[in-house]
Design a protein around this motif. Structure first.
Motif, PDB file in Angstrom:
ATOM      1  N   VAL A  88       0.615  -1.267   0.120  1.00  0.00           N
ATOM      2  CA  VAL A  88       0.533  -0.001   0.246  1.00  0.00           C
ATOM      3  C   VAL A  88       0.711   1.318   0.257  1.00  0.00           C
ATOM      4  CG1 VAL A  88      -1.649   1.080   1.325  1.00  0.00           C
ATOM      5  CG2 VAL A  88      -2.218  -1.117   1.294  1.00  0.00           C
ATOM      6  N   LEU A  89       1.991   1.435   0.393  1.00  0.00           N
ATOM      7  CA  LEU A  89       2.696   2.460   0.837  1.00  0.00           C
ATOM      8  C   LEU A  89       3.544   2.436  -0.943  1.00  0.00           C
ATOM      9  CD1 LEU A  89       3.798   4.526   2.315  1.00  0.00           C
ATOM     10  CD2 LEU A  89       6.256   2.769   2.860  1.00  0.00           C
ATOM     11  N   VAL A  90       4.168   1.892  -1.305  1.00  0.00           N
ATOM     12  CA  VAL A  90       4.349   1.864  -1.970  1.00  0.00           C
ATOM     13  C   VAL A  90       3.595   2.133  -3.944  1.00  0.00           C
ATOM     14  CG1 VAL A  90       5.331   0.544  -4.414  1.00  0.00           C
ATOM     15  CG2 VAL A  90       6.064   0.155  -1.988  1.00  0.00           C
ATOM     16  N   THR A  91       2.758   2.007  -3.630  1.00  0.00           N
ATOM     17  CA  THR A  91       1.407   1.741  -4.830  1.00  0.00           C
ATOM     18  C   THR A  91       1.029   3.675  -4.134  1.00  0.00           C
ATOM     19  OG1 THR A  91       0.798  -0.013  -4.750  1.00  0.00           O
ATOM     20  CG2 THR A  91      -0.888   1.211  -5.808  1.00  0.00           C
ATOM     21  N   TRP A  92       0.383   4.043  -3.207  1.00  0.00           N
ATOM     22  CA  TRP A  92      -0.025   5.269  -2.322  1.00  0.00           C
ATOM     23  C   TRP A  92       0.788   6.126  -3.287  1.00  0.00           C
ATOM     24  CZ3 TRP A  92      -4.760   6.536  -2.502  1.00  0.00           C
ATOM     25  CH2 TRP A  92      -6.589   5.380  -2.075  1.00  0.00           C
ATOM     26  N   GLY A  93       1.950   5.907  -2.442  1.00  0.00           N
ATOM     27  CA  GLY A  93       3.130   7.044  -2.484  1.00  0.00           C
ATOM     28  C   GLY A  93       3.581   7.416  -4.030  1.00  0.00           C
ATOM     29  N   SER A  94       3.500   6.316  -5.074  1.00  0.00           N
ATOM     30  CA  SER A  94       4.180   6.824  -5.700  1.00  0.00           C
ATOM     31  C   SER A  94       3.112   7.359  -6.869  1.00  0.00           C
ATOM     32  CB  SER A  94       4.501   5.203  -7.100  1.00  0.00           C
ATOM     33  OG  SER A  94       3.602   4.745  -6.822  1.00  0.00           O
ATOM     34  N   THR A  95       1.647   7.315  -6.121  1.00  0.00           N
ATOM     35  CA  THR A  95       1.029   8.216  -6.767  1.00  0.00           C
ATOM     36  C   THR A  95       0.683   8.844  -6.563  1.00  0.00           C
ATOM     37  OG1 THR A  95      -0.643   6.086  -7.255  1.00  0.00           O
ATOM     38  CG2 THR A  95      -1.711   8.264  -7.732  1.00  0.00           C
ATOM     39  N   LEU A  96       1.122   9.449  -5.784  1.00  0.00           N
ATOM     40  CA  LEU A  96       1.282  10.739  -4.944  1.00  0.00           C
ATOM     41  C   LEU A  96       1.952  11.798  -5.223  1.00  0.00           C
ATOM     42  CD1 LEU A  96       0.213  12.941  -2.607  1.00  0.00           C
ATOM     43  CD2 LEU A  96       1.280  11.587  -1.005  1.00  0.00           C
ATOM     44  N   SER A  97       3.249  11.155  -5.582  1.00  0.00           N
ATOM     45  CA  SER A  97       4.488  11.737  -5.975  1.00  0.00           C
ATOM     46  C   SER A  97       4.633  12.072  -7.613  1.00  0.00           C
ATOM     47  CB  SER A  97       6.199  10.688  -6.511  1.00  0.00           C
ATOM     48  OG  SER A  97       5.402   9.251  -7.118  1.00  0.00           O
ATOM     49  N   ILE A  98       3.214  11.398  -8.425  1.00  0.00           N
ATOM     50  CA  ILE A  98       3.052  11.564  -9.871  1.00  0.00           C
ATOM     51  C   ILE A  98       1.896  12.806  -9.349  1.00  0.00           C
ATOM     52  CG2 ILE A  98       1.715  11.020 -11.649  1.00  0.00           C
ATOM     53  CD1 ILE A  98       4.580  10.268 -11.503  1.00  0.00           C
ATOM     54  N   GLN A  99       1.040  12.793  -8.833  1.00  0.00           N
ATOM     55  CA  GLN A  99       0.613  14.584  -7.879  1.00  0.00           C
ATOM     56  C   GLN A  99       1.764  15.860  -8.224  1.00  0.00           C
ATOM     57  OE1 GLN A  99      -2.327  15.185  -8.913  1.00  0.00           O
ATOM     58  NE2 GLN A  99      -3.523  13.447  -9.783  1.00  0.00           N
ATOM     59  N   VAL A 100       1.454  15.289  -7.341  1.00  0.00           N
ATOM     60  CA  VAL A 100       2.988  16.478  -6.681  1.00  0.00           C
ATOM     61  C   VAL A 100       3.587  17.222  -7.390  1.00  0.00           C
ATOM     62  CG1 VAL A 100       4.507  17.400  -5.350  1.00  0.00           C
ATOM     63  CG2 VAL A 100       3.191  15.634  -4.071  1.00  0.00           C
ATOM     64  N   TYR A 101       4.306  16.130  -8.824  1.00  0.00           N
ATOM     65  CA  TYR A 101       5.283  16.502 -10.013  1.00  0.00           C
ATOM     66  C   TYR A 101       4.152  17.283 -10.734  1.00  0.00           C
ATOM     67  CZ  TYR A 101       7.408  16.047 -14.538  1.00  0.00           C
ATOM     68  OH  TYR A 101       7.522  16.956 -15.276  1.00  0.00           O
ATOM     69  N   ARG A 102       3.196  17.028 -10.786  1.00  0.00           N
ATOM     70  CA  ARG A 102       1.848  17.181 -11.915  1.00  0.00           C
ATOM     71  C   ARG A 102       1.121  18.988 -10.945  1.00  0.00           C
ATOM     72  NH1 ARG A 102      -1.350  14.306 -15.109  1.00  0.00           N
ATOM     73  NH2 ARG A 102      -3.586  15.045 -14.183  1.00  0.00           N
ATOM     74  N   TYR A 103       1.621  18.294  -9.735  1.00  0.00           N
ATOM     75  CA  TYR A 103       0.892  19.780  -9.516  1.00  0.00           C
ATOM     76  C   TYR A 103       2.319  21.341  -9.680  1.00  0.00           C
ATOM     77  CZ  TYR A 103      -1.290  23.408  -6.298  1.00  0.00           C
ATOM     78  OH  TYR A 103      -1.951  24.466  -5.197  1.00  0.00           O
ATOM     79  N   ALA A 104       3.181  21.121  -9.391  1.00  0.00           N
ATOM     80  CA  ALA A 104       4.145  21.877  -9.402  1.00  0.00           C
ATOM     81  C   ALA A 104       5.250  22.268 -10.839  1.00  0.00           C
ATOM     82  CB  ALA A 104       5.418  21.096  -8.911  1.00  0.00           C
ATOM     83  N   ARG A 105       4.751  21.475 -11.647  1.00  0.00           N
ATOM     84  CA  ARG A 105       4.901  21.225 -12.928  1.00  0.00           C
ATOM     85  C   ARG A 105       4.817  21.874 -14.087  1.00  0.00           C
ATOM     86  NH1 ARG A 105      10.707  20.839 -13.015  1.00  0.00           N
ATOM     87  NH2 ARG A 105      11.561  21.066 -11.051  1.00  0.00           N
ATOM     88  N   VAL A 106       3.026  20.984 -14.609  1.00  0.00           N
ATOM     89  CA  VAL A 106       2.507  20.949 -15.141  1.00  0.00           C
ATOM     90  C   VAL A 106       1.353  21.715 -14.595  1.00  0.00           C
ATOM     91  CG1 VAL A 106       0.696  19.008 -16.871  1.00  0.00           C
ATOM     92  CG2 VAL A 106       3.416  18.279 -15.868  1.00  0.00           C
ATOM     93  N   TYR A 107       0.147  21.447 -14.001  1.00  0.00           N
ATOM     94  CA  TYR A 107      -1.036  21.764 -13.641  1.00  0.00           C
ATOM     95  C   TYR A 107      -1.160  23.901 -14.485  1.00  0.00           C
ATOM     96  CZ  TYR A 107      -2.267  17.520 -11.297  1.00  0.00           C
ATOM     97  OH  TYR A 107      -3.006  16.677 -11.231  1.00  0.00           O
ATOM     98  N   THR A 108      -2.409  23.722 -14.137  1.00  0.00           N
ATOM     99  CA  THR A 108      -2.901  25.253 -14.433  1.00  0.00           C
ATOM    100  C   THR A 108      -3.522  25.971 -13.737  1.00  0.00           C
ATOM    101  OG1 THR A 108      -4.877  24.761 -15.683  1.00  0.00           O
ATOM    102  CG2 THR A 108      -3.037  25.323 -17.370  1.00  0.00           C
ATOM    103  N   TYR A 109      -3.283  27.178 -13.287  1.00  0.00           N
ATOM    104  CA  TYR A 109      -4.302  27.386 -11.941  1.00  0.00           C
ATOM    105  C   TYR A 109      -5.217  26.743 -11.653  1.00  0.00           C
ATOM    106  CZ  TYR A 109      -6.496  30.956  -9.114  1.00  0.00           C
ATOM    107  OH  TYR A 109      -7.080  31.605  -7.572  1.00  0.00           O
TER     108      TYR A 109
END
Length: 362
Positions: free
Chosen positions: A125-146
């Motif tokens: 569970v830690l590996v699965t949810w942690g990897s998904t959370l890391s992708i969301q953090v990357y998208r929030y910082a580098r990809v997402y608009t306002y």
């Protein structure tokens, strides 16, 4: 009740996003919501005869089939929310982790891992949810608009609020054993409406994030939740502490120590509410909304300067500094319209060049 909320919101998302640019994300979200709703509905009637009711037969069939694809759909939703695109493109590979997690759940139920099942389950569970959370953090910082960041804040807000309500209900039940009795009003409330109270913030926040996120400023909602949540905890602790302390102090002085302690504690809470709220608001703004806090201080200082300053050049410099500190633009330029000369000066200015021209011709 919670299943009906998920069902209504899922149908609403499908209806509103069908035919738009977010059609696939809406279809995926509505499928997850409807599957969760049908699972809850069938769980209520599990073990009962469903042959007279064709709706329950269909619900049981859809729930049993769709449950096997719920995990990859949930992974795709978390990896593509809120724009429906995989970014980075290889992030779709994380769906394989969710499929592996689902397979591990099925294998672990057989007891093949023995006493190590819980440790392995925590790791998976830690590996699965942690990897998904890391992708969301990357998208929030580098990809997402306002706008996409605002939608993500709605999702995080609903998920956090649901987790806090779950933790709060568990803590209250452990701290007050009398509330855990089957016949207590609290236990009856949690048995009937506990699922609705816990899952309602998450379902509503996802619906708002996809449909109506522009109508409410999530930053203000988060700010108010932090302020009044902290204020409630502090005032509750102060109220309980005052009652216990005053009862101990007044027990040997007057006989009606309980009523007097409650009255004094209530008056103290009423007097502390406004100053404590203002203090907590400043602390939260300074800690979590530093840019807003600094901008407010800069504008207050500029307003004070505006009342006292009479030098136009100095005021212009102060205005440029205020704009730079509050809005932080890449470049600032200030243009002041020159004052128009009066009528007499304008006529003299026009006539003088004519006289010079005449003298030059002569």
């Amino acid at each position: 009740m919670a299943s009906l909320v998920f069902l209504v919101i899922g149908v609403l998302i499908f209806w509103r996003l069908w035919g738009t640019s977010h059609e696939l994300l809406g279809l995926l979200t509505s499928f997850i919501f409807i599957t969760i709703a049908l699972t809850g509905i069938t769980g209520v009637f599990e073990g009962e005869s469903v042959s007279p009711n064709p709706f329950l037969q269909v619900a049981f069939t859809i729930s049993s089939i769709s449950f096997f694809v719920l995990f990859p759909c949930l992974a795709a939703f978390l990896l593509t929310f809120p724009n429906g695109r995989f970014a980075p493109r290889w992030s779709w590979l994380f769906i394989l982790l969710w499929l592996g997690q689902f397979a591990f759940f099925i294998v672990a139920d057989t007891g093949i891992f023995g006493s190590a099942s819980y440790s392995l389950l925590a790791g998976v569970v830690l590996v699965t949810w942690g990897s998904t959370l890391s992708i969301q953090v990357y998208r929030y910082a580098r990809v997402y608009t306002y706008s996409e960041r605002q939608q993500t804040k709605w999702l995080v807000f609903g998920l956090t609020l649901g987790l806090l309500l779950t933790a709060g209900s568990t803590i209250i039940g452990n701290l007050l054993p009398q509330l855990s009795r089957p016949d207590s009003p609290y236990q009856l409330l949690m048995n009937n409406l506990g699922g609705l109270i816990i899952f309602l913030p998450l379902s509503l926040s996802i619906g708002i994030a996809l449909l109506r996120y522009r109508l409410w400023n999530i930053d203000i909602i988060i700010n108010r939740t932090l302020v009044y949540g902290t204020l409630t905890v502090v005032l509750t602790a102060v109220y309980v502490g005052l009652i216990i302390g005053l009862q101990a102090l007044l027990r040997g002085v007057i006989s009606q120590d309980n009523g007097v302690a409650i009255v004094i504690s209530t008056l103290a809470i009423a007097a502390l509410f406004q100053p404590l709220r203002s203090r907590i608001q400043k602390i939260i703004d300074r800690r979590f909304y530093r840019r807003k806090y600094d901008a407010a201080r800069t504008l207050a200082a500029f307003s004070a300067t505006l009342r006292d300053e009479v030098n136009l050049d100095q005021l212009r410099e102060e205005l440029v500094v205020a704009v730079q500190e509050t809005m932080q633009p890449s470049h600032v330029s200030l243009w002041l319209r020159p004052t128009e000369p009066d009528r007499g000066q304008q006529e003299n200015w026009i006539s003088t060049p004519a006289a010079h021209t005449k003298e030059g011709i002569l």
